[in-house]
Design a protein around this motif. Sequence first.
Motif, mmCIF file in Angstrom:
data_model
loop_
_atom_site.group_PDB
_atom_site.id
_atom_site.type_symbol
_atom_site.label_atom_id
_atom_site.label_comp_id
_atom_site.label_asym_id
_atom_site.label_seq_id
_atom_site.Cartn_x
_atom_site.Cartn_y
_atom_site.Cartn_z
ATOM 1 N N PHE A 294 35.306 -22.253 23.945
ATOM 2 C CA PHE A 294 35.326 -21.001 24.722
ATOM 3 C C PHE A 294 34.428 -19.943 24.076
ATOM 4 O O PHE A 294 33.771 -19.163 24.777
ATOM 5 C CB PHE A 294 36.759 -20.485 24.849
ATOM 6 C CG PHE A 294 37.626 -21.305 25.760
ATOM 7 C CD1 PHE A 294 37.606 -21.090 27.129
ATOM 8 C CD2 PHE A 294 38.442 -22.308 25.261
ATOM 9 C CE1 PHE A 294 38.403 -21.849 27.984
ATOM 10 C CE2 PHE A 294 39.241 -23.071 26.098
ATOM 11 C CZ PHE A 294 39.218 -22.849 27.463
ATOM 12 N N GLU A 295 34.402 -19.917 22.748
ATOM 13 C CA GLU A 295 33.505 -18.982 22.061
ATOM 14 C C GLU A 295 32.047 -19.270 22.411
ATOM 15 O O GLU A 295 31.253 -18.352 22.626
ATOM 16 C CB GLU A 295 33.714 -19.067 20.554
ATOM 17 C CG GLU A 295 35.028 -18.466 20.088
ATOM 18 C CD GLU A 295 35.292 -18.655 18.607
ATOM 19 O OE1 GLU A 295 35.941 -17.779 18.003
ATOM 20 O OE2 GLU A 295 34.858 -19.694 18.035
ATOM 21 N N GLY A 296 31.692 -20.550 22.475
ATOM 22 C CA GLY A 296 30.328 -20.900 22.846
ATOM 23 C C GLY A 296 29.987 -20.458 24.261
ATOM 24 O O GLY A 296 28.923 -19.888 24.507
ATOM 25 N N TYR A 297 30.904 -20.694 25.180
ATOM 26 C CA TYR A 297 30.669 -20.283 26.567
ATOM 27 C C TYR A 297 30.508 -18.767 26.660
ATOM 28 O O TYR A 297 29.580 -18.258 27.312
ATOM 29 C CB TYR A 297 31.829 -20.744 27.449
ATOM 30 C CG TYR A 297 31.624 -20.457 28.915
ATOM 31 C CD1 TYR A 297 31.069 -21.412 29.760
ATOM 32 C CD2 TYR A 297 31.974 -19.222 29.456
ATOM 33 C CE1 TYR A 297 30.871 -21.151 31.109
ATOM 34 C CE2 TYR A 297 31.779 -18.948 30.802
ATOM 35 C CZ TYR A 297 31.221 -19.914 31.624
ATOM 36 O OH TYR A 297 31.016 -19.636 32.956
ATOM 37 N N ASP A 298 31.391 -18.040 26.015
ATOM 38 C CA ASP A 298 31.326 -16.582 26.081
ATOM 39 C C ASP A 298 30.045 -16.037 25.447
ATOM 40 O O ASP A 298 29.515 -15.005 25.878
ATOM 41 C CB ASP A 298 32.547 -15.964 25.400
ATOM 42 C CG ASP A 298 33.813 -16.089 26.237
ATOM 43 O OD1 ASP A 298 33.702 -16.344 27.445
ATOM 44 O OD2 ASP A 298 34.913 -15.930 25.672
ATOM 45 N N THR A 299 29.541 -16.721 24.431
ATOM 46 C CA THR A 299 28.312 -16.273 23.779
ATOM 47 C C THR A 299 27.153 -16.243 24.766
ATOM 48 O O THR A 299 26.439 -15.238 24.888
ATOM 49 C CB THR A 299 27.962 -17.202 22.603
ATOM 50 O OG1 THR A 299 29.028 -17.194 21.656
ATOM 51 C CG2 THR A 299 26.686 -16.748 21.911
ATOM 52 N N VAL A 300 26.957 -17.333 25.483
ATOM 53 C CA VAL A 300 25.854 -17.376 26.449
ATOM 54 C C VAL A 300 26.127 -16.451 27.621
ATOM 55 O O VAL A 300 25.204 -15.820 28.164
ATOM 56 C CB VAL A 300 25.610 -18.822 26.920
ATOM 57 C CG1 VAL A 300 24.671 -18.857 28.130
ATOM 58 C CG2 VAL A 300 25.028 -19.652 25.789
ATOM 59 N N THR A 301 27.381 -16.309 28.026
ATOM 60 C CA THR A 301 27.723 -15.394 29.114
ATOM 61 C C THR A 301 27.286 -13.969 28.782
ATOM 62 O O THR A 301 26.703 -13.263 29.616
ATOM 63 C CB THR A 301 29.234 -15.430 29.388
ATOM 64 O OG1 THR A 301 29.607 -16.752 29.795
ATOM 65 C CG2 THR A 301 29.627 -14.443 30.475
ATOM 66 N N VAL A 302 27.553 -13.551 27.546
ATOM 67 C CA VAL A 302 27.144 -12.209 27.114
ATOM 68 C C VAL A 302 25.632 -12.093 27.069
ATOM 69 O O VAL A 302 25.042 -11.133 27.597
ATOM 70 C CB VAL A 302 27.756 -11.877 25.739
ATOM 71 C CG1 VAL A 302 27.144 -10.593 25.173
ATOM 72 C CG2 VAL A 302 29.267 -11.736 25.838
ATOM 73 N N LEU A 303 24.968 -13.060 26.442
ATOM 74 C CA LEU A 303 23.511 -12.985 26.321
ATOM 75 C C LEU A 303 22.832 -13.044 27.684
ATOM 76 O O LEU A 303 21.833 -12.346 27.917
ATOM 77 C CB LEU A 303 23.003 -14.118 25.427
ATOM 78 C CG LEU A 303 23.364 -14.003 23.941
ATOM 79 C CD1 LEU A 303 22.884 -15.232 23.179
ATOM 80 C CD2 LEU A 303 22.776 -12.735 23.323
ATOM 81 N N ALA A 304 23.363 -13.848 28.596
ATOM 82 C CA ALA A 304 22.772 -13.928 29.938
ATOM 83 C C ALA A 304 22.873 -12.587 30.653
ATOM 84 O O ALA A 304 21.928 -12.149 31.332
ATOM 85 C CB ALA A 304 23.457 -15.025 30.745
ATOM 86 N N ALA A 305 24.021 -11.907 30.507
ATOM 87 C CA ALA A 305 24.175 -10.584 31.130
ATOM 88 C C ALA A 305 23.205 -9.585 30.525
ATOM 89 O O ALA A 305 22.619 -8.751 31.249
ATOM 90 C CB ALA A 305 25.618 -10.105 30.965
ATOM 91 N N MET A 306 23.034 -9.633 29.211
ATOM 92 C CA MET A 306 22.091 -8.727 28.565
ATOM 93 C C MET A 306 20.656 -8.999 28.993
ATOM 94 O O MET A 306 19.874 -8.068 29.230
ATOM 95 C CB MET A 306 22.227 -8.857 27.043
ATOM 96 C CG MET A 306 23.559 -8.358 26.506
ATOM 97 S SD MET A 306 23.839 -8.823 24.777
ATOM 98 C CE MET A 306 22.479 -7.955 23.962
#
Length: 371
Positions: A294-306
């Motif tokens: 889940f940490e990995g998924y959230d990492t890309v989710t944040v970077l994609a939004a940025m």
Amino acid sequence: MNTPAPHPGARRSTGSAVRIGALVPLTRPGWTEAGRHLLAGLELAVTETNGTGGNGGRPLELVVRDTAADPRRATAAVDELAGLGVAALAGEYHSVVARAAATRADATGLPFLCSSAVLDALTDRPAESVARLPPPQSHGWRTYADFVLGAGHTRIAVAAEPSAYWESGTRILREHLAPHGTTVTRLDARALTPAAVCDELAADGATALLLLTGFPDPAVPLVRSVRRDRRLAGLLIGAPAGQPEFTEWAALLGDDGAGVPFLRYLPERFGPLGARVGAALRERLAEPPSFVAFEGYDTVTVLAAMLRAHGPDRARLAASWPHTAVDGTRGRIRFSRTPGTGVWQWTRPPVQVVDRDPAAPGRFRVLHAAG
């Protein structure tokens, strides 16, 4: 790995890819199961982002480098990825490796969102380019100390190996527990055999042993020895760093590995996003996903939004941490400065103390949660 089907109404990405570098421990002596879960989360989020149009029509591309738990290898990978033109850096599980990567990333101005490493001082000085999702070690391990204290333990032993991470953990436990009259005795897990550790525990009268060690060795032999020593019947074995989360722990230890409390960073209940992603991760991994996935998924989710908001310009991305707010699988993610960490920190990641249920080791029990 299985690739999930595109979302309904998915749009095809076009144009040149926006690259994200990923640091992941995929070979020994790195914790390879943690690395596999981390990579699964990173890859799933990239796949889903590209299935909904990518970054303004440009697909995301994950450029993966294996750190093998080696700080020097991670530093070299940061330099290589920066030279390849990645817009940002993601990942890493091991704290001492993440620290080396964070220091180098900040020196080169490469935005780095650390997925899983918790060592408080991720950098020696305030870093503008670095942010982190998991809580600082001091927060998580104080929560763990509160659990141990609430369970009535006043004589605690730690079997620890030399490293900045384990030494920091020992110090946090001592400082938090000492005002309550609880003693913390350190046993050298590298110098002492498992049998000698058991002798020390019996002589000390400790009621809890915390494993501040690598996995599988020496953690697995230590657990086996303690479980089989009649002098230590009723001794609590704990593993705050989270070793029992993974299936390898259960496979190697069986019933001996149950009832060992550890820290994990999941909410009590998932919302719709977390539930959907959890199901997709389970399919991709062919096993229940750990909190690291889940940490990995959230990492890309944040970077994609940025990236959608600011484009792939590194300076603009690095300046956007305090202005970022994204719905992740485990809650709303925002970043602020936390004293003593040197990096931008997710302000309210969930923290739990969990164990494998002795009645059913494949099932987890939540024993305590941060308030």
